[in-house]
Structures are given as structure tokens and as C-alpha cells.
Scaffold this active site. Structure first.
Site, mmCIF file in Angstrom:
data_model
loop_
_atom_site.group_PDB
_atom_site.id
_atom_site.type_symbol
_atom_site.label_atom_id
_atom_site.label_comp_id
_atom_site.label_asym_id
_atom_site.label_seq_id
_atom_site.Cartn_x
_atom_site.Cartn_y
_atom_site.Cartn_z
ATOM 1 C CG ASP A 67 -0.094 -2.283 2.752
ATOM 2 O OD1 ASP A 67 -0.900 -1.338 2.663
ATOM 3 O OD2 ASP A 67 0.703 -2.582 1.852
ATOM 4 C CG ASN A 136 10.224 -4.506 -4.171
ATOM 5 O OD1 ASN A 136 9.026 -4.361 -4.421
ATOM 6 N ND2 ASN A 136 10.689 -4.548 -2.944
ATOM 7 C CG HIS A 138 6.082 -4.092 -2.739
ATOM 8 N ND1 HIS A 138 6.881 -3.298 -1.952
ATOM 9 C CD2 HIS A 138 5.181 -3.250 -3.311
ATOM 10 C CE1 HIS A 138 6.478 -2.041 -2.035
ATOM 11 N NE2 HIS A 138 5.447 -1.993 -2.854
ATOM 12 C CD GLU A 143 9.032 -5.043 0.503
ATOM 13 O OE1 GLU A 143 8.865 -5.085 -0.730
ATOM 14 O OE2 GLU A 143 9.249 -3.979 1.112
HETATM 15 P P1 PGA Z 1 2.783 3.696 -5.742
HETATM 16 O O1 PGA Z 1 3.137 2.429 -4.846
HETATM 17 O O2 PGA Z 1 1.347 3.533 -6.117
HETATM 18 O O3 PGA Z 1 2.993 4.888 -4.838
HETATM 19 O O4 PGA Z 1 3.694 3.661 -6.929
HETATM 20 C C1 PGA Z 1 2.811 1.164 -5.306
HETATM 21 C C2 PGA Z 1 3.327 0.123 -4.353
HETATM 22 O O5 PGA Z 1 4.417 0.327 -3.767
HETATM 23 O O6 PGA Z 1 2.665 -0.915 -4.206
#
Ligand code: PGA
Length: 248
Positions: A67, A136, A138, A143
Site C-alpha cells: 500500500d 482493527n 486490517h 479496513e
Molecule cells: P504496525 O502496523 O506493524 O506498525 O503495528 C501494522 C498494520 O497496521 O498493519
């Protein structure tokens, strides 16, 4: 789902690096799907160190990232382009033309999504996709509520995602509201997936990923349906699981 339980972040990162190394030895022209965020940083450090010890070469590797924020240029310190370059690509012998990240500054985001998806097809799909998991649920920026059937698309970022990522920006208002992300279908088409999670704050997300209902409201749960997924957890991230995973 195969699961590995690591003692800590360090061991989790080492296990992920070991799996990637094995695959790279079998197929030096591997196409790796890559993720940003705090979670894979230790993995990238290990892979860089293997490269520096001449144990690994990325000469023929191709990469596709999950992304990118819409509205951030490659030079923006918060763009995922910048993240990948600083934390991984500039330290290894990868051909920059073999690295792919959606263009956050595109004038035609719909077209960019279409081309990104076509590019993934044209290079033969993803051999091994690395994932983190959002609080959450994702994966990429898919999302809650995202269709399992979507390919690369534009998303409105959840408030909770923007809050979680605000730590990197001067203020929450500076966190972009939109992004381009590979879709769940794009991710599920990868031949192999490894998902990493570390720390107690990820424990509930990990529980729902592994033991919850498969539902669009918790996108990572779709991984239960993939035939070749490996979940690598540290102890804290695994602390709410009913069933204990295989220890490393
Ligand atoms: P993080 O993010 O590795 O910074 O915890 C993970 C994500 O949001 O997919």
C-alpha cells in the site's frame, strides 16, 4: 494455518527471515510482497544482515508493496516509498526497477490501481507475501467491511488506523485520509503468506484472526481460508489464544 510462537520480537523476526531465506535459495527470482509499519522492521534488518554476510542476494528478486498513502510523494518521510528505501532497499543489491509501490501522487488513482494490479499479474503474481495486522484487523489498508473480492483499490482510512499511525506525523490532521492498497483478493492470491505480530496490544487482533469468525468486519480472518499461511507470533501477541502455537 501454521503458527510459530517466538519468545520475543527478535526471535519472531529471525524466524520470518529464515523462511524467506529458504524460499530465496529455492527460487532466486522470488516475488516478495512487502509490508511497512513497525512489525517487519526487524525482519528487514535480518535480511540486510544476511546480505551483508553474503548469505543472500536480492539481484533477481522482485518486490511489490501492499500500500501507499494518497497525497504523499516519494520524498515525504512518511511515504511508504521512503520507508522501504530507507529501511530495506538501499541496503541490499535489489534492482530499483524490480521494486513496486503504488504511486501516492498519481493524478488518476483509479488508473493507478488498475495498472498496479496488472503489473502484479504480469510479473507472475506474488510468491510470498509478508503481512502485519492492524488493531482493527486490517491487512494492507483493507479496513473492516472491505470485500474479500476486491483487487487493488482506493480506501478511506479508518479513524483508528489514522490514530495508530499519527505517531509518525506532526499531528493527526497530517495523516492522509486515503490510500491505495492491494485488495484482499490480491493478497489471497499470493502463493504463500507470512503474518507477523508482536506485543500485547496485538493479542486481541491475533485471537480474532486465528480463532474468530471469518468475516469482512475483521479482514485478517480471511487468512483462515488460505492454504499456505504461516503466523509468527511473539508470546505477548499470542497471550489470548485458546490453543498454544508450536514453539520455535
Ligand atoms: P504496525 O502496523 O506493524 O506498525 O503495528 C501494522 C498494520 O497496521 O498493519
Amino acid at each position: 494455518m501454521k503458527t510459530y510462537l517466538a519468545e520475543d520480537y527478535e526471535q519472531m523476526s529471525a524466524k520470518a527471515a529464515e523462511i524467506i531465506k529458504e524460499q530465496l535459495v529455492n527460487k532466486p527470482s522470488l516475488t516478495l510482497g512487502l509490508a511497512t509499519g513497525a512489525t517487519p522492521l526487524g525482519l528487514y534488518k535480518k535480511l540486510i544482515s544476511e546480505y551483508q554476510k553474503e548469505q543472500l542476494s536480492f539481484h533477481d528478486v522482485k518486490t511489490v508493496n501492499l500500500d501507499e498513502y494518497l497525497g504523499l510523494s516519494k520524498n515525504d518521510v512518511n511515504s511508504y516509498y521512503h520507508f522501504m528505501y530507507e529501511n530495506f532497499f538501499r541496503h541490499i543489491n535489489i534492482n530499483p526497477n524490480h521494486t513496486h509501490i503504488p504511486n501516492g501522487m498519481t493524478e488518476d488513482p483509479q488508473q493507478e490501481c488498475k495498472q498496479y494490479e496488472q503489473m502484479i499479474q504480469s510479473i507472475g503474481g506474488i510468491d510470498l507475501q509478508v503481512l502485519g495486522i492492524g488493531l482493527n484487523g486490517h491487512i494492507g489498508f483493507n479496513e473492516p467491511g472491505s470485500s474479500f473480492d476486491c483487487s487493488t483499490h482506493i480506501v478511506q482510512l479508518d479513524k483508528s488506523t489514522r490514530q495508530a499511525n499519527a505517531r509518525f506525523f506532526p499531528a493527526i490532521e497530517d495523516v492522509p485520509t486515503e490510500a491505495i492498497t492491494m485488495g484482499i483478493k490480491t493478497i489471497m492470491n499470493a502463493r504463500q503468506i507470512i503474518l507477523l505480530a508482536s506485543g500485547a496490544k496485538k493479542a486481541e487482533a491475533v485471537r480474532r484472526l486465528m480463532e474468530g469468525k471469518v468475516e469482512a468486519q475483521f479482514p485478517a480472518s480471511v487468512l483462515q481460508l488460505h492454504p499456505n499461511v504461516c503466523i509468527i507470533l511473539d508470546k505477548d501477541a499470542a497471550s489470548l489464544l485458546r490453543e498454544r502455537s508450536t514453539s520455535l
